[in-house]
Design an enzyme around this catalytic site. Structure first.
Site, PDB file in Angstrom:
ATOM      1  CG  HIS A 160      -0.142   0.174   2.522  1.00 44.33           C
ATOM      2  ND1 HIS A 160       0.537  -0.861   3.108  1.00 44.33           N
ATOM      3  CD2 HIS A 160       0.074   1.253   3.320  1.00 44.33           C
ATOM      4  CE1 HIS A 160       1.120  -0.442   4.216  1.00 44.33           C
ATOM      5  NE2 HIS A 160       0.864   0.845   4.368  1.00 44.33           N
ATOM      6  CG  ASP A 166       1.503   5.013   4.750  1.00 46.46           C
ATOM      7  OD1 ASP A 166       0.908   3.960   5.019  1.00 46.46           O
ATOM      8  OD2 ASP A 166       2.718   5.202   4.978  1.00 46.46           O
ATOM      9  CG  HIS A 197       5.093   1.200   2.953  1.00 46.66           C
ATOM     10  ND1 HIS A 197       4.585   2.343   2.378  1.00 46.66           N
ATOM     11  CD2 HIS A 197       4.462   1.080   4.156  1.00 46.66           C
ATOM     12  CE1 HIS A 197       3.703   2.880   3.196  1.00 46.66           C
ATOM     13  NE2 HIS A 197       3.594   2.130   4.288  1.00 46.66           N
ATOM     14  NE  ARG A 253       3.349   7.292   9.381  1.00 49.73           N
ATOM     15  CZ  ARG A 253       3.279   6.845   8.126  1.00 49.73           C
ATOM     16  NH1 ARG A 253       3.563   5.607   7.848  1.00 49.73           N
ATOM     17  NH2 ARG A 253       2.917   7.640   7.150  1.00 49.73           N
TER      18      ARG A 253
HETATM   19 FE   LIG Z   1       1.962   2.133   5.709  1.00 53.74          FE
END
Ligand SMILES: [Fe+2]
Length: 275
Positions: free
Chosen positions: A112, A114, A251, A265
Site C-alpha cells: 500500500h 499511506d 510498502h 513513525r
Molecule cells: Fe503504511
C-alpha cells in the site's frame, strides 16, 4: 562538521537496481545546510527509499529534527480519532507497536501507499527501529516508477488517462470514512518520472468503466506490484531509519517475526499528487 565536508561525504549506495539506497556520511544531529537538504531530498525522490544507520537509542526529538531535513512534519498521522487517541495513550505521536496494532489487522502486511483516500496524502514517512524484532519482521518497499516503466506502451497509454477512487472500504479498523479520486499515474515533481498510483489497500475502482473492467484491471495491477524486481527489503536493527517518498513507492511489513516489533513513525506533509 562544516557543511561543505558533509556534502562531499554524502554517498548513496544503491540497494537494488530498481529502488533504495543506503546513505553514508550523514549523522543524526546533522547541521541542515540548504545544500545538504537538497542532496538528501533529490536522493529521496530518485531512489524512492533511503536507509540510514543512526545507532541505538535515537530519541523522538532527534528523529523529528532528522525528519525535518525532508520536509514539513504532519503532527499526527492516522485515520480515526480512535487511532490518534491510542497513539497519545502510548506516550508517543507515532509509535507503531505490533502488540498493539497487529500487522495483518491493520493491513500493514499488504502492499500500500499511506493515506491515498485523502486529498493530500503524506509526501514521505520516516521509521526508526526502537525495539526491532529479534528475527524477521522486516519492511519491504516497491518502486512505482519501475512498476509503471515495466508495462507495455499500450498499457501505459490506457492508465495515463484514468482516474481512480481511493477509500477505506477494505480497512475495517478505520471508523471515520475517507475517499478521494487521484490519477492512476502520477508524475514526481522532482525527477519528472511517472509512477503507478494504484494500491491494494485503498484503491477501490477506476472511474468511467464497468465494475468488471475495473475489477480486472485492479487485480492485474495488485499482482503486478508484487514483482520482486521492483522491491527492496530491510531488516531492522536498533536505530535503523528508513525514509521513503510515499507517492512513488509502496510498502508492506513482513508479518513473521520473533520478539517485540516497535518502530517510531514520523510523517511528512504532502500535496495533491498530479499526473
Ligand atoms: Fe503504511
Amino acid at each position: 562538521m562544516a557543511a561543505a565536508d558533509t556534502l562531499t561525504k554524502i554517498r548513496f549506495e544503491k540497494a537494488t537496481p530498481a529502488i533504495g539506497a543506503r546513505v553514508q556520511g550523514v549523522a543524526l544531529d546533522e547541521a541542515a545546510t540548504p545544500e545538504v537538504v537538497q542532496a538528501l531530498r533529490e536522493g529521496l525522490h530518485a531512489h524512492g527509499v533511503l536507509f540510514f544507520e543512526l545507532g541505538a537509542g535515537v530519541e523522538e526529538a532527534q528523529q523529528r529534527n532528522f525528519a525535518r531535513l525532508f520536509g514539513e512534519l504532519e503532527p499526527v498521522y492516522g485515520f480515526s480519532t480512535e487511532q490518534r487517541e491510542a497513539q497519545a495513550k502510548q506516550g508517543s505521536g507515532g509509535l507503531i507497536d505490533a502488540d498493539f496494532q497487529p500487522l495483518k489487522e491493520y493491513r500493514t502486511a499488504q502492499w500500500h501507499t499511506d493515506g491515498t483516500p485523502f486529498e493530500r496524502p503524506p509526501q514521505a514517512a520516516i521509521l526508526t527501529a526502537v525495539e526491532p524484532p529479534e528475527l524477521g519482521g522486516g519492511t519491504m518497499w516497491a518502486s512505482m516508477y519501475a512498476a509503471y516503466e515495466d508495462l507495455s506502451s499500450h498499457f501505459q497509454n490506457l492508465l495515463d488517462g484514468l482516474q481512480v477512487q481511493h477509500g477505506t472500504m477494505r480497512t475495517p479498523f478505520v471508523r471515520e470514512r475517507a475517499q478521494w479520486i487521484h490519477p492512476a499515474v502520477i508524475r514526481d515533481p522532482v525527477t519528472g518520472r511517472k509512477a503507478l498510483y494504484v494500491n491494494s489497500v485503498y484503491s477501490e475502482r477506476f472511474l468511467d468503466m464497468s465494475e468488471s473492467e475495473s475489477d480486472a484491471l485492479l487485480r492485474f495491477l495488485f499482482e503486478h506490484v508484487k514483482s520482486p524486481e521492483f522491491h527492496v527489503a530491510l531488516t531492522w536493527r536498533p536505530g535503523t531509519t528508513a525514509v521513503w517518498e510515499e507517492r512513488v513507492t509502496q510498502h508492506r511489513a513482513i508479518d513473521a517475526f520473533a520478539g517485540k516489533r516497535k518502530l517510531r513513525r514520523i510523517t511528512i506533509k504532502g500535496d495533491k499528487p498530479s499526473a
